[in-house]
Design a protein around this motif. Structure first.
Motif, PDB file in Angstrom:
ATOM      1  N   THR A  29       0.820  -1.250  -0.061  1.00 36.22           N
ATOM      2  CA  THR A  29       0.225  -0.072  -0.001  1.00 36.22           C
ATOM      3  C   THR A  29       0.891   1.231  -0.026  1.00 36.22           C
ATOM      4  O   THR A  29       1.958   1.280   0.537  1.00 36.22           O
ATOM      5  N   GLY A  30       0.105   2.218  -0.653  1.00 32.39           N
ATOM      6  CA  GLY A  30       1.093   3.669  -0.293  1.00 32.39           C
ATOM      7  C   GLY A  30       0.192   4.443   0.640  1.00 32.39           C
ATOM      8  O   GLY A  30       0.480   5.854   0.613  1.00 32.39           O
ATOM      9  N   ASN A  31      -0.770   3.858   1.332  1.00 29.11           N
ATOM     10  CA  ASN A  31      -1.621   4.650   2.130  1.00 29.11           C
ATOM     11  C   ASN A  31      -0.864   5.028   3.375  1.00 29.11           C
ATOM     12  O   ASN A  31      -0.612   4.085   4.070  1.00 29.11           O
ATOM     13  N   PRO A  32      -0.587   6.309   3.690  1.00 29.28           N
ATOM     14  CA  PRO A  32       0.150   6.866   4.901  1.00 29.28           C
ATOM     15  C   PRO A  32      -0.374   6.584   6.176  1.00 29.28           C
ATOM     16  O   PRO A  32       0.291   5.861   6.828  1.00 29.28           O
ATOM     17  N   TYR A  33      -1.932   6.348   6.108  1.00 30.39           N
ATOM     18  CA  TYR A  33      -2.514   5.827   7.400  1.00 30.39           C
ATOM     19  C   TYR A  33      -2.044   4.564   7.715  1.00 30.39           C
ATOM     20  O   TYR A  33      -1.534   3.882   8.928  1.00 30.39           O
ATOM     21  N   LEU A  61     -10.458  -0.597  11.091  1.00 26.05           N
ATOM     22  CA  LEU A  61     -10.734   0.775  11.184  1.00 26.05           C
ATOM     23  C   LEU A  61      -9.686   1.342  10.025  1.00 26.05           C
ATOM     24  O   LEU A  61      -8.698   1.467  10.217  1.00 26.05           O
ATOM     25  N   PRO A  62     -10.347   1.115   8.992  1.00 26.26           N
ATOM     26  CA  PRO A  62      -9.928   1.430   7.466  1.00 26.26           C
ATOM     27  C   PRO A  62      -9.429   2.576   7.415  1.00 26.26           C
ATOM     28  O   PRO A  62      -8.459   3.016   6.458  1.00 26.26           O
ATOM     29  N   THR A  63      -9.933   3.783   8.238  1.00 25.60           N
ATOM     30  CA  THR A  63      -9.199   5.234   7.772  1.00 25.60           C
ATOM     31  C   THR A  63      -8.903   5.932   9.047  1.00 25.60           C
ATOM     32  O   THR A  63      -9.323   5.538  10.212  1.00 25.60           O
ATOM     33  N   VAL A  64      -8.270   7.062   8.863  1.00 24.44           N
ATOM     34  CA  VAL A  64      -7.872   7.660  10.120  1.00 24.44           C
ATOM     35  C   VAL A  64      -9.127   8.280  10.818  1.00 24.44           C
ATOM     36  O   VAL A  64      -9.126   8.450  12.019  1.00 24.44           O
ATOM     37  N   GLU A  65     -10.113   8.651  10.018  1.00 22.60           N
ATOM     38  CA  GLU A  65     -11.561   8.932  10.639  1.00 22.60           C
ATOM     39  C   GLU A  65     -12.003   7.795  11.717  1.00 22.60           C
ATOM     40  O   GLU A  65     -12.583   8.198  12.469  1.00 22.60           O
ATOM     41  N   ILE A  98      -5.052  14.567  13.452  1.00 26.12           N
ATOM     42  CA  ILE A  98      -5.147  14.691  12.077  1.00 26.12           C
ATOM     43  C   ILE A  98      -6.371  14.884  11.639  1.00 26.12           C
ATOM     44  O   ILE A  98      -6.785  15.925  10.714  1.00 26.12           O
ATOM     45  N   VAL A  99      -7.563  14.603  12.074  1.00 22.73           N
ATOM     46  CA  VAL A  99      -8.909  14.772  11.798  1.00 22.73           C
ATOM     47  C   VAL A  99      -9.347  16.153  11.975  1.00 22.73           C
ATOM     48  O   VAL A  99      -9.970  16.912  11.009  1.00 22.73           O
ATOM     49  N   ASN A 100      -9.047  16.643  13.240  1.00 18.64           N
ATOM     50  CA  ASN A 100      -9.462  17.839  13.763  1.00 18.64           C
ATOM     51  C   ASN A 100      -8.435  19.178  13.278  1.00 18.64           C
ATOM     52  O   ASN A 100      -9.067  20.106  12.864  1.00 18.64           O
ATOM     53  N   GLU A 101      -7.204  18.945  13.222  1.00 19.80           N
ATOM     54  CA  GLU A 101      -6.411  19.889  12.947  1.00 19.80           C
ATOM     55  C   GLU A 101      -5.791  19.912  11.337  1.00 19.80           C
ATOM     56  O   GLU A 101      -5.595  21.082  10.953  1.00 19.80           O
ATOM     57  N   TYR A 102      -5.883  18.772  10.908  1.00 18.52           N
ATOM     58  CA  TYR A 102      -5.591  18.758   9.563  1.00 18.52           C
ATOM     59  C   TYR A 102      -6.670  18.385   8.289  1.00 18.52           C
ATOM     60  O   TYR A 102      -6.395  17.940   7.424  1.00 18.52           O
ATOM     61  N   HIS A 103      -7.783  18.314   9.050  1.00 12.66           N
ATOM     62  CA  HIS A 103      -9.029  18.019   8.273  1.00 12.66           C
ATOM     63  C   HIS A 103      -9.040  16.913   7.554  1.00 12.66           C
ATOM     64  O   HIS A 103      -9.362  16.555   6.547  1.00 12.66           O
ATOM     65  N   GLY A 104      -8.321  15.735   8.279  1.00 13.20           N
ATOM     66  CA  GLY A 104      -8.127  14.549   7.673  1.00 13.20           C
ATOM     67  C   GLY A 104      -7.204  14.357   6.714  1.00 13.20           C
ATOM     68  O   GLY A 104      -6.737  13.197   6.298  1.00 13.20           O
ATOM     69  N   ARG A 105      -6.476  15.265   6.273  1.00  7.02           N
ATOM     70  CA  ARG A 105      -5.317  15.157   5.323  1.00  7.02           C
ATOM     71  C   ARG A 105      -4.065  14.581   6.123  1.00  7.02           C
ATOM     72  O   ARG A 105      -3.784  15.444   7.199  1.00  7.02           O
ATOM     73  N   PHE A 106      -3.506  13.584   5.868  1.00 10.53           N
ATOM     74  CA  PHE A 106      -2.417  13.117   6.654  1.00 10.53           C
ATOM     75  C   PHE A 106      -1.140  13.937   6.553  1.00 10.53           C
ATOM     76  O   PHE A 106      -0.807  14.390   5.437  1.00 10.53           O
ATOM     77  N   ILE A 130       8.546   6.234   2.946  1.00 14.24           N
ATOM     78  CA  ILE A 130       7.920   5.077   2.540  1.00 14.24           C
ATOM     79  C   ILE A 130       6.639   5.895   1.839  1.00 14.24           C
ATOM     80  O   ILE A 130       6.286   5.428   0.572  1.00 14.24           O
ATOM     81  N   ALA A 131       5.955   6.844   2.443  1.00 16.75           N
ATOM     82  CA  ALA A 131       4.597   7.069   1.965  1.00 16.75           C
ATOM     83  C   ALA A 131       4.810   8.262   1.030  1.00 16.75           C
ATOM     84  O   ALA A 131       3.968   8.413   0.299  1.00 16.75           O
ATOM     85  N   PHE A 132       5.982   9.133   1.377  1.00 19.87           N
ATOM     86  CA  PHE A 132       5.965  10.601   0.556  1.00 19.87           C
ATOM     87  C   PHE A 132       7.282  10.589  -0.044  1.00 19.87           C
ATOM     88  O   PHE A 132       7.391  11.570  -0.554  1.00 19.87           O
ATOM     89  N   GLY A 133       8.035   9.530  -0.232  1.00 18.57           N
ATOM     90  CA  GLY A 133       9.401   9.734  -1.029  1.00 18.57           C
ATOM     91  C   GLY A 133      10.347  10.541  -0.363  1.00 18.57           C
ATOM     92  O   GLY A 133      11.130  11.451  -1.343  1.00 18.57           O
TER      93      GLY A 133
END
Ligand code: SF4
Length: 350
Positions: A29-33, A61-65, A98-106, A130-133
């Motif tokens: 996966t490339g999913n940072p979460y 729990l598949p997502t950070v939300e 992440i959800v409250n301060e970054y609005h879900g953006r990792f 690994i996630a962002f190179g």
């Protein structure tokens, strides 16, 4: 000359990883979460142990939300058996951030990742690369050992200044390679080839560059002089029964924060235990049977638990809460040390 060695070593490790690297669930996966969850689980735990926990966690729990909104007990239950439960508590706290301060953006930078609860330099480097190179070398026991051997360095890797210096070497090497594959290649090289006591130098992709191999100092390196003081704590631990229910309490703080366990006090005599329990919970009990002695070892601590069975003797003092049936205990996050206690108790008394 050194730059050329960095370049060749980095490229060899990367090419080797692409051919021989381990196929692990979090590498598909490339999913940072997902990468973050795997890195936190791997912080103190072996790869093979982590695999089923990772898969169950991501499936549930598949997502950070999902993690931010999950009931805390559910998160601890998913973590039960992995140990170091603060990691689970930090994960949940960071997910809410992440959800409250970054609005879900990792968070996508090394510096932002470092701000997440429970994320230190190693984990931030791993996720960033690994996630962002991002070209940030990971520094842990495996990579410190490889760097010490590759460059025949006798610096004590227990010291922070050595970690910083070797981290700079990792950062210098990673510039010449694809960051994700280089870092994961170094992790795998340390786990599979450049192992502490039996390195397989003949199969190593950097053997031709390795200075400790040339100087025949491989097994002397790395130098790792640390003093670990393991404190030993003695407890009376009692499984207190009331009919078909057992007393369990959730730790509010300390080493096993959030986990449930049986009553235990640092005392020697049954009468002392009974008094301490009455003082704390207002319930009159008596100890009925010695079960066994159980040892549980933590990183810097060892518990020696003298385990007894006990029962409530004055029903008038019996509380409605804190007593659970066995099937309810199965649903609670219970510390591994006290799961051992329960097992020993049931073996003797059922
Ligand atoms: S040659 Fe041997 S000691 Fe040197 S890095 Fe490779 S496995 Fe480690």
């Amino acid at each position: 000359m050194t730059e050329e060695v960095y370049k060749e070593a980095a490229q060899n490790v990367t090419a080797w990883y692409r051919q021989y690297g381990r196929d692990l669930p979090w590498r598909r996966t490339g999913n940072p979460y997902h990468i973050w969850i795997s890195e936190i689980m791997l912080q103190q735990t072996q790869v093979d142990t982590v695999k089923p926990y990772y898969e169950r966690f991501i499936e549930t729990l598949p997502t950070v939300e999902d993690l931010a909104g999950a009931d805390e007990q559910r998160v601890f239950k998913l973590w039960e058996g992995l140990g170091y439960y603060r990691r689970a508590s930090h994960l949940k706290e960071a997910a809410s951030m992440i959800v409250n301060e970054y609005h879900g953006r990792f968070p996508e930078t090394y510096e932002e990742l470092l701000k997440l609860k429970g994320v230190g330099m190693y984990t931030a480097s791993a996720i960033a690369s690994i996630a962002f190179g991002i070209p940030k070398g990971v520094v842990d026991g495996n990579t410190l050992r490889i760097v010490a051997r590759l460059f025949n360095r006798e610096d004590n890797i227990a010291l922070q200044k050595t970690k910083n210096a070797f981290g700079e070497i990792m950062d210098a090497m990673i510039r010449y390679a694809e960051p994700s594959d280089f870092n994961q290649g170094m992790m795998d090289l340390g786990a599979m080839i450049c192992t502490p006591s039996k390195p397989s130098c003949d199969e190593c992709p950097v053997a031709s560059l390795c200075q400790s191999r040339e100087c025949q100092t491989v097994l002397r390196l790395p130098v790792n002089n640390k003093v670990v003081n393991k404190s030993i704590l003695e407890y009376m631990t009692v499984v207190i029964r009331d009919g078909d229910r057992y007393f369990m309490v959730q730790n509010e703080q300390g080493l096993l924060q959030h986990l449930y366990g049986f009553a235990q006090y640092g005392c020697d005599m049954p009468s002392e235990f009974e008094k301490a329990f009455y003082d704390d919970y207002g319930v009159k009990i008596r100890l009925t049977q010695y079960i066994s002695d159980i040892k549980h070892v933590f990183t810097h601590r060892e518990w020696r638990m003298h385990v007894y069975g006990g029962e409530v003797v004055d029903p008038a003092t019996r509380p409605m809460r804190d007593f659970y049936k066995l099937e309810e205990i199965e649903q609670l996050p219970v510390s591994t040390a006290h799961l051992k206690v329960l097992k020993a108790y049931l073996k003797v008394l059922q």
